[in-house]
Design a protein around this motif. Structure first.
Motif, PDB file in Angstrom:
ATOM      1  N   ASP A 226      33.712  40.770  39.222  1.00 23.51           N
ATOM      2  CA  ASP A 226      34.393  40.426  40.470  1.00 23.51           C
ATOM      3  C   ASP A 226      35.285  39.213  40.216  1.00 23.51           C
ATOM      4  O   ASP A 226      34.800  38.156  39.824  1.00 23.51           O
ATOM      5  N   PRO A 227      36.603  39.336  40.420  1.00 20.51           N
ATOM      6  CA  PRO A 227      37.511  38.224  40.142  1.00 20.51           C
ATOM      7  C   PRO A 227      37.222  36.986  40.970  1.00 20.51           C
ATOM      8  O   PRO A 227      37.584  35.872  40.572  1.00 20.51           O
TER       9      PRO A 227
ATOM     10  N   THR B  34      34.898  35.024  38.768  1.00 16.35           N
ATOM     11  CA  THR B  34      35.608  34.524  37.589  1.00 16.35           C
ATOM     12  C   THR B  34      36.444  33.303  37.959  1.00 16.35           C
ATOM     13  O   THR B  34      36.456  32.294  37.251  1.00 16.35           O
ATOM     14  N   ALA B  35      37.150  33.374  39.095  1.00 16.33           N
ATOM     15  CA  ALA B  35      37.944  32.237  39.570  1.00 16.33           C
ATOM     16  C   ALA B  35      37.055  31.069  39.960  1.00 16.33           C
ATOM     17  O   ALA B  35      37.372  29.906  39.690  1.00 16.33           O
TER      18      ALA B  35
ATOM     19  N   ASP C 269      35.820  46.551  35.045  1.00 18.89           N
ATOM     20  CA  ASP C 269      35.964  45.573  36.128  1.00 18.89           C
ATOM     21  C   ASP C 269      35.961  44.151  35.578  1.00 18.89           C
ATOM     22  O   ASP C 269      36.692  43.283  36.072  1.00 18.89           O
TER      23      ASP C 269
ATOM     24  N   ASP D 115      39.332  43.515  34.056  1.00 20.42           N
ATOM     25  CA  ASP D 115      40.315  43.359  35.134  1.00 20.42           C
ATOM     26  C   ASP D 115      40.190  42.007  35.818  1.00 20.42           C
ATOM     27  O   ASP D 115      41.200  41.418  36.231  1.00 20.42           O
ATOM     28  N   SER D 116      38.965  41.503  35.939  1.00 17.55           N
ATOM     29  CA  SER D 116      38.759  40.195  36.575  1.00 17.55           C
ATOM     30  C   SER D 116      39.464  39.099  35.794  1.00 17.55           C
ATOM     31  O   SER D 116      40.087  38.203  36.379  1.00 17.55           O
TER      32      SER D 116
ATOM     33  N   LYS E 264      42.093  39.483  33.984  1.00 17.33           N
ATOM     34  CA  LYS E 264      43.534  39.674  34.169  1.00 17.33           C
ATOM     35  C   LYS E 264      44.019  39.058  35.480  1.00 17.33           C
ATOM     36  O   LYS E 264      45.168  38.596  35.583  1.00 17.33           O
ATOM     37  N   LYS E 265      43.146  39.055  36.482  1.00 18.86           N
ATOM     38  CA  LYS E 265      43.537  38.594  37.821  1.00 18.86           C
ATOM     39  C   LYS E 265      43.394  37.083  38.011  1.00 18.86           C
ATOM     40  O   LYS E 265      43.798  36.560  39.058  1.00 18.86           O
ATOM     41  N   VAL E 266      42.806  36.401  37.029  1.00 15.86           N
ATOM     42  CA  VAL E 266      42.605  34.955  37.152  1.00 15.86           C
ATOM     43  C   VAL E 266      43.458  34.247  36.107  1.00 15.86           C
ATOM     44  O   VAL E 266      43.159  34.311  34.907  1.00 15.86           O
ATOM     45  N   PRO E 267      44.519  33.577  36.511  1.00 17.84           N
ATOM     46  CA  PRO E 267      45.396  32.891  35.557  1.00 17.84           C
ATOM     47  C   PRO E 267      44.639  31.853  34.724  1.00 17.84           C
ATOM     48  O   PRO E 267      43.859  31.067  35.254  1.00 17.84           O
TER      49      PRO E 267
END
Length: 228
Positions: free
Chosen positions: A57-58, A61-62, A102, A105-106, A108-111
């Motif tokens: 879940d992004p 991760t963030a 997933d 992908d998480s 990838k979604k968190v710079p």
């Protein structure tokens, strides 16, 4: 009756961190703990816990990006090493498994969240001790590792005291009354406290405590064995 800006119930890692963050903002905080400190009845005891940014879940991760910065700040403030980074490899024998995709992908979604993705051939070359099939997929989190649980909890509680938090252990909450302006708390020892707000972090004891406020939450404590 003792007066505070905030009362936090439960001095595990969640409650202690909450009290610390509130005190850092210049407020008067009381941290109440049911058992005598230190104890091994909660989920914060023991030598180690895993720590990572690799989540499916992004949001998490963030959140861990921020958490690592907080832990680094706590290490600087206390002079105590709390995290050992070992790296963490997540993998699945089938590249279509939702969890591993997933997780990738998480990242990838968190710079700024670093990771390395390995196909089956690269996994065999990089990690020959892990025998996986031709459809395997892996994700390596270089930030993953171990956080020293007991040390971390003690450091947080020491910082709480430095920032003026009053910690009272052996105080089992008997009743909580509240209105739009204040919260009134009484304990089985006869102590009474009032505050502008109350944060409840009792872990496995959440059900009975929330019931005092009229909330019937179907919480069921579960013991989870973890093997290394």
């Amino acid at each position: 009756m003792e007066k505070y800006h905030h009362v936090v119930i439960g001095a595990g890692i969640n409650g202690s961190c909450t009290a610390f963050q509130l005190a850092k903002r210049g407020t008067k905080v009381l941290l109440l703990e049911k058992f005598l400190l230190p104890h091994s009845r909660g989920s914060s005891h023991g030598q180690s816990r895993g720590i990572r940014k690799a989540y499916p879940d992004p949001f998490f991760t963030a959140l861990m990006e921020e958490a690592y910065k907080e832990w680094e700040d706590i290490e600087k403030k206390t002079g105590v090493k709390l995290i050992k980074k070992t790296g963490l490899l997540c993998f699945a024998e089938n590249k279509n498994i939702k969890f591993i995709n997933d997780t990738i992908d998480s990242f990838k979604k968190v710079p700024g969240a670093q990771n390395t993705v390995y196909n089956s051939k690269q996994l065999r070359e990089k990690f020959p001790c892990v025998r996986l099939g031709k459809s395997a997929l892996g994700c390596y989190d270089p930030s993953g590792g171990v956080i020293f649980a007991d040390k971390a909890l003690k450091c947080i509680q020491d910082l709480c005291k430095e920032y003026g938090v009053v910690i009272k252990d052996g105080e089992d909450v008997e009743d909580i009354k509240h209105n739009s302006n204040s919260v009134h708390i009484s304990t089985t020892s006869g102590s009474r406290f009032t505050a502008q707000s109350c944060v409840i972090c009792p872990g496995p004891w959440g059900g009975p405590l929330l019931a005092k406020l009229g909330y019937q939450v179907p919480l069921k404590p579960v013991k989870i064995p973890v093997y290394y």
